[in-house]
Design a protein around this motif. Sequence first.
Motif, PDB file in Angstrom:
ATOM      1  N   PRO A 263      45.292  48.287  44.841  1.00  0.00           N
ATOM      2  CA  PRO A 263      46.322  47.478  44.179  1.00  0.00           C
ATOM      3  C   PRO A 263      47.182  48.353  43.275  1.00  0.00           C
ATOM      4  O   PRO A 263      46.755  49.414  42.821  1.00  0.00           O
ATOM      5  N   PHE A 264      48.376  47.890  43.037  1.00  0.00           N
ATOM      6  CA  PHE A 264      49.288  48.648  42.182  1.00  0.00           C
ATOM      7  C   PHE A 264      49.161  48.199  40.726  1.00  0.00           C
ATOM      8  O   PHE A 264      48.842  47.047  40.432  1.00  0.00           O
ATOM      9  N   VAL A 266      50.919  49.442  36.569  1.00  0.00           N
ATOM     10  CA  VAL A 266      51.833  50.317  35.832  1.00  0.00           C
ATOM     11  C   VAL A 266      50.971  51.194  34.945  1.00  0.00           C
ATOM     12  O   VAL A 266      50.158  50.696  34.170  1.00  0.00           O
ATOM     13  N   ILE A 272      54.826  52.937  38.275  1.00  0.00           N
ATOM     14  CA  ILE A 272      54.053  52.107  39.201  1.00  0.00           C
ATOM     15  C   ILE A 272      53.244  53.012  40.122  1.00  0.00           C
ATOM     16  O   ILE A 272      53.797  53.936  40.730  1.00  0.00           O
TER      17      ILE A 272
ATOM     18  N   TYR B 100      54.958  44.484  45.409  1.00  0.00           N
ATOM     19  CA  TYR B 100      54.348  45.613  46.116  1.00  0.00           C
ATOM     20  C   TYR B 100      52.959  45.177  46.558  1.00  0.00           C
ATOM     21  O   TYR B 100      52.003  45.222  45.778  1.00  0.00           O
ATOM     22  N   ARG B 101      52.858  44.755  47.801  1.00  0.00           N
ATOM     23  CA  ARG B 101      51.572  44.286  48.298  1.00  0.00           C
ATOM     24  C   ARG B 101      50.582  45.453  48.348  1.00  0.00           C
ATOM     25  O   ARG B 101      50.930  46.541  48.837  1.00  0.00           O
ATOM     26  N   PHE B 107      55.891  49.857  49.127  1.00  0.00           N
ATOM     27  CA  PHE B 107      56.129  50.718  47.971  1.00  0.00           C
ATOM     28  C   PHE B 107      56.865  52.008  48.367  1.00  0.00           C
ATOM     29  O   PHE B 107      57.977  52.259  47.897  1.00  0.00           O
ATOM     30  N   ARG B 114      65.392  52.396  49.824  1.00  0.00           N
ATOM     31  CA  ARG B 114      66.099  51.567  48.838  1.00  0.00           C
ATOM     32  C   ARG B 114      66.481  50.181  49.376  1.00  0.00           C
ATOM     33  O   ARG B 114      66.654  49.265  48.582  1.00  0.00           O
ATOM     34  N   THR B 310      48.325  42.855  41.524  1.00  0.00           N
ATOM     35  CA  THR B 310      49.232  43.968  41.810  1.00  0.00           C
ATOM     36  C   THR B 310      50.465  43.818  40.928  1.00  0.00           C
ATOM     37  O   THR B 310      50.384  43.113  39.913  1.00  0.00           O
ATOM     38  N   VAL B 311      51.581  44.488  41.264  1.00  0.00           N
ATOM     39  CA  VAL B 311      52.792  44.390  40.428  1.00  0.00           C
ATOM     40  C   VAL B 311      54.007  44.073  41.301  1.00  0.00           C
ATOM     41  O   VAL B 311      53.996  44.305  42.503  1.00  0.00           O
ATOM     42  N   THR B 312      55.034  43.576  40.661  1.00  0.00           N
ATOM     43  CA  THR B 312      56.309  43.372  41.348  1.00  0.00           C
ATOM     44  C   THR B 312      57.093  44.684  41.339  1.00  0.00           C
ATOM     45  O   THR B 312      56.682  45.661  40.715  1.00  0.00           O
ATOM     46  N   ARG B 313      58.227  44.667  42.021  1.00  0.00           N
ATOM     47  CA  ARG B 313      59.089  45.855  42.027  1.00  0.00           C
ATOM     48  C   ARG B 313      59.528  46.233  40.619  1.00  0.00           C
ATOM     49  O   ARG B 313      59.852  47.387  40.363  1.00  0.00           O
ATOM     50  N   GLN B 314      59.561  45.241  39.761  1.00  0.00           N
ATOM     51  CA  GLN B 314      59.970  45.522  38.377  1.00  0.00           C
ATOM     52  C   GLN B 314      58.774  45.924  37.520  1.00  0.00           C
ATOM     53  O   GLN B 314      58.919  46.169  36.325  1.00  0.00           O
ATOM     54  N   GLY B 315      57.576  45.980  38.127  1.00  0.00           N
ATOM     55  CA  GLY B 315      56.415  46.422  37.366  1.00  0.00           C
ATOM     56  C   GLY B 315      55.698  45.311  36.623  1.00  0.00           C
ATOM     57  O   GLY B 315      54.805  45.587  35.817  1.00  0.00           O
TER      58      GLY B 315
END
Lengths: 357, 357, 357, 357
Positions: A263-264, A266, A272, B100-101, B107, B114, B310-315
């Motif tokens: 898993p991701f 920060v 990230i 980000y799965r 990722f 982009r 996990t996190v989103t693209r924005q962290g």
Amino acid sequence: MNTFGRLLRITTFGESHGPGIGVVIDGLPGDLPVDLDRVQAALARRRPGQSPFTTPRQESDAVEVLSGLYQGRTTGAPLTLWIANRDARSEDYAEIAQVYRPSHADFPYHLKYRNPDPRGGGRSSARETAARVAAGAIAQQLLERMSPALRILAWTAAIGPYATAYQPQSIEEVERSPVRCPDPAVSQQMQRYIEELIQVGDTTGGIVAVRVEGVPPGWGEPLYDKLPARLAYAMLSINAARGFEMGEGFAAASWRGSAHNDPFEVDAQGRIRPVTNHAGGVLGGLSTGEPLFFRVAFKPIATLRQAQQTVTRQGEPIQFTAKGRHDPCPVPRAVPIVEAMTALVLADFALLHKSAT
Amino acid sequence: MNTFGRLLRITTFGESHGPGIGVVIDGLPGDLPVDLDRVQAALARRRPGQSPFTTPRQESDAVEVLSGLYQGRTTGAPLTLWIANRDARSEDYAEIAQVYRPSHADFPYHLKYRNPDPRGGGRSSARETAARVAAGAIAQQLLERMSPALRILAWTAAIGPYATAYQPQSIEEVERSPVRCPDPAVSQQMQRYIEELIQVGDTTGGIVAVRVEGVPPGWGEPLYDKLPARLAYAMLSINAARGFEMGEGFAAASWRGSAHNDPFEVDAQGRIRPVTNHAGGVLGGLSTGEPLFFRVAFKPIATLRQAQQTVTRQGEPIQFTAKGRHDPCPVPRAVPIVEAMTALVLADFALLHKSAT
Amino acid sequence: MNTFGRLLRITTFGESHGPGIGVVIDGLPGDLPVDLDRVQAALARRRPGQSPFTTPRQESDAVEVLSGLYQGRTTGAPLTLWIANRDARSEDYAEIAQVYRPSHADFPYHLKYRNPDPRGGGRSSARETAARVAAGAIAQQLLERMSPALRILAWTAAIGPYATAYQPQSIEEVERSPVRCPDPAVSQQMQRYIEELIQVGDTTGGIVAVRVEGVPPGWGEPLYDKLPARLAYAMLSINAARGFEMGEGFAAASWRGSAHNDPFEVDAQGRIRPVTNHAGGVLGGLSTGEPLFFRVAFKPIATLRQAQQTVTRQGEPIQFTAKGRHDPCPVPRAVPIVEAMTALVLADFALLHKSAT
Amino acid sequence: MNTFGRLLRITTFGESHGPGIGVVIDGLPGDLPVDLDRVQAALARRRPGQSPFTTPRQESDAVEVLSGLYQGRTTGAPLTLWIANRDARSEDYAEIAQVYRPSHADFPYHLKYRNPDPRGGGRSSARETAARVAAGAIAQQLLERMSPALRILAWTAAIGPYATAYQPQSIEEVERSPVRCPDPAVSQQMQRYIEELIQVGDTTGGIVAVRVEGVPPGWGEPLYDKLPARLAYAMLSINAARGFEMGEGFAAASWRGSAHNDPFEVDAQGRIRPVTNHAGGVLGGLSTGEPLFFRVAFKPIATLRQAQQTVTRQGEPIQFTAKGRHDPCPVPRAVPIVEAMTALVLADFALLHKSAT
């Protein structure tokens, strides 16, 4: 098919018992300072005769530059390195030319090429890897300029039944061991095992592990040129290589997704990144910024100092016992070869990535 | 880099949720009869929704010919096959575009390109393998003309902790099992295990084994394009593949040379051949005439029907639970994909061998 | 061999009278905005039926995107464009299948492929160039981002005996002439000549000239991939092309070195540049920063509306008169094709240059 | 990009004033007898100092084999040829390193590579063509085995304003003339012209014509690798080449189709073939079985023994007069280079054709 790479391309040539071994390195940018001492040092690590655990053949492996340098820097023209064969005694090999040695390339080479060079294995000799190591040392220097944080480290993870999961932090830890195993206890076992094998004229295989730190995210290609695909291609092109695995590799086949997934999060620096790295630093064929981790399996050396039953080219049964000078295990000397192929793959991807973004 | 092969070359294109998936097959000789029903049959083996053990997504996977056939035979021009996406629901994927799965390509794709297509994994979707399978079915037909005795057979050798060393003799033995494991007892265990995983929304990995009979001696190239190197390259280019091993593979690392070597003999038909085949059918990168044997490891499917942190693209931290339709294990459907990539590698070598001798 | 390019690669497929013509464009960076109207406009310039001087075949040439775009921007995946054939009447071609038409590809295609598509020339049809033009329009858009000052302009420099040395400054000057010759007086002569040829069912050849401004210095490779070598390769791959010349070209053969040499000076902006540009913008295979200038010769269209003596596939003498719709001169429609191939060559070099420096 | 070819591949390396010039020839079948005397003879034809009309630089050009031969026959491994530089005096070139010589590669090389080898032109020197000629002599020997009737013949068709349309029947006719022009009267004019130029320190360009007999039908590829496209690519990669034309070439642009077309007939031997050969032996990119005919234009030698105004690297105006040893015309020595590149292109196509049919 003696060429490897797309933007950074090496073309190698030469045989075990011909005049020497060479490599043309094409695609280097101009004005790159080249430190030939580092090429020489890389060759010294691959060279036979370094310890009781490798063949006593004395190869001085002095590298000469045939083209591409001017005042110590690249010119944009192909850089050609040449390593003359100095200790070749082709008379050792007269008998071999008539025998299909068990598990050697002689048999299919002879069927396909009808006139392969029989002296010392010719083109199929491990001697060819000297050219890879020399080229890899150049690729390293290119990588250092393009991606200064990048650091490739390989080591012996297994020899015969003796294996370690320990990961070293420095090349010193690796080089301290005559078999390049950074785990001191396992290194001792490996050495004793090899001594036993030498006594009985037998050989063994082993596993090399590699970790690469500092690979920027995004290197690689999504489909056929995935980073692990190119690494596997490069590693399986090394003599005696039998397997490649990335990240958790074959073991991952028995894991659950919930345990294997990374898993991701920060991190403390606001970046990230995945919490774990079971993926071995790649997702979808592209680097993630985490360390690459992969392993390469090598089969036992096929040349035994034991009598083996086999046949001649004419199909006559024959008892064959190898003479000459041979390693009992491919792995200690494979460590710098694996590092060299890794550097070549990564430098090629570095150039591709630069053009793509 | 969406092209694979040297003389027989495929170029694939298309995304999971675009109009479809296609492949341009270049390098086919003219006047080769093409049986499209066999392409369709190969696609049916790869298709999701075949059994409770694969995703229920209904893909009809009807293949169309966009170019290169005239009156049912090749024309020498590129043969292009197209499989329209019929069951794509891109609305399923709106949320995913921002997350980000874990262990997905999102990722690094996002960092590198982009603007990757976020719908259903886009180009990184397993959907892309339909193009490989279609092309592989054509390569099979070319191989049959060039080398009629050649026969590729792949099967499930392991799923999670359940594994078998049994080698099937026919595709019927493989297809009898819903998980494509020819060992009936192990097949049962695998099915039960997958049912358990489905219950808890988890997934697993596995291993595909391959045997190829009837490869003539001499196919392959001695150096960078060794037969195992090209096979490893092809196999590690498949989604979720994590490892490749030839012959005894990683196990060979712990063998002694005296046990691993394959001495030559003259067989009952007067033909020189190795007594055993620990080499998996290759020496020095070239085929020996013995069956090729190799295995490919797959990691667990990364898409879980469990909540993962996990996190989103924005962290931003987020709990993510996959919706939609996903396999619990990549291996049963990987069997025809591995066969297809094997056929593509071998047909390419067949053409190269023809030119070289 | 239906692929062109190294980093920017196109793979084309399709036949004159099959379902359509397509191109897979691989190697585009992600997130590049794509203006499909410009692709459509480029196709309109190539399309038959634009004027009395080109064939009346009505091709609508509507381009569809099969893959690689998301929200109007590239995704890093291959961009595939497809142009359906809408006006194909294969019944026109039944007779042709049995005749070796003079100066057509039928003869060697039939010997080599044994089953080439006979409908409308199949793969050898000029229809294939629609795929090049579509891909070229994409390459243009990439070039504009990478090198905004770059501008490609091609025009008709000769048709039959009528020729001009005048160089236009804008595409408007070119498009004003129905034969794309920017010299109004010569354009008139060309038109009258073509009208005469149409009357008698004859055809003619011609020459396309190209100037490219704004190419940065250093594009190209010193040896086999010299900029003129790649341009010549691209241009001679166009149907009916018979010659290529760079700078002063064939005329340079009769010049003295003292007249042909381009000495360097420092210009008003303080930049070192050659005083003259007989070199056509390249030295040693690399661009100098001066405009590229080259010319491409085309032979007359081989399809005549006159009776010609030839033979059938069985060797029977036959009088053959072409039916159907054919241009009297390849050159007006070759102008956008030459521009497209120029854009593809330069965009490929732009990416290579980026990786090399 | 220092590699040329697809199945028969050459990789060249080396500079004018480094240790030497080399070529790795990859893709040769095994067991091909190699006559090194013929390589040496080909080099002698290219060598400077053969006559008053070429530079007096004494290059002995003795070829050595670095790899790939065993008992005089190929082994399937890359054949590497090496020609040491024996007469290099790099002190001649100290001044040149600071000057941008008019119409030389110095300028873009310096901008692109920042550290190009300035000695004698480095990699851009015509010396590099020795490697091509050596490789071409090997390709010739392969062609003779694969296609015994094939015969390549090149000659000087023009020098400055003196030109001939005469086609020789044998190499003896060509070699009889010190400028390699088989038309005795024109040869005399050319020689006088060159003498005049030498007097005034000037140079000239010229044209080489080539005829290849005995090419079987079907060699080539229909699209981007058309036979003329590959030939143009090869020819424009030669130093100072400025143009290429196939068959009637640029002249065909002014012909009518009714005159240019080559109708088919059945000849006295019952073979279908074109009555005329305006096509120069190719249709649709494939050979027809008729002789190939093409011409290559060369610009004048840029190195003059006259004072020329130019600038230094720092942009200072300077009067520059070349010292050293230079040809007044590239063409006589280009004849064997053009033959060599032709042999390399055709041998590559011969191997491709073998695999495709």
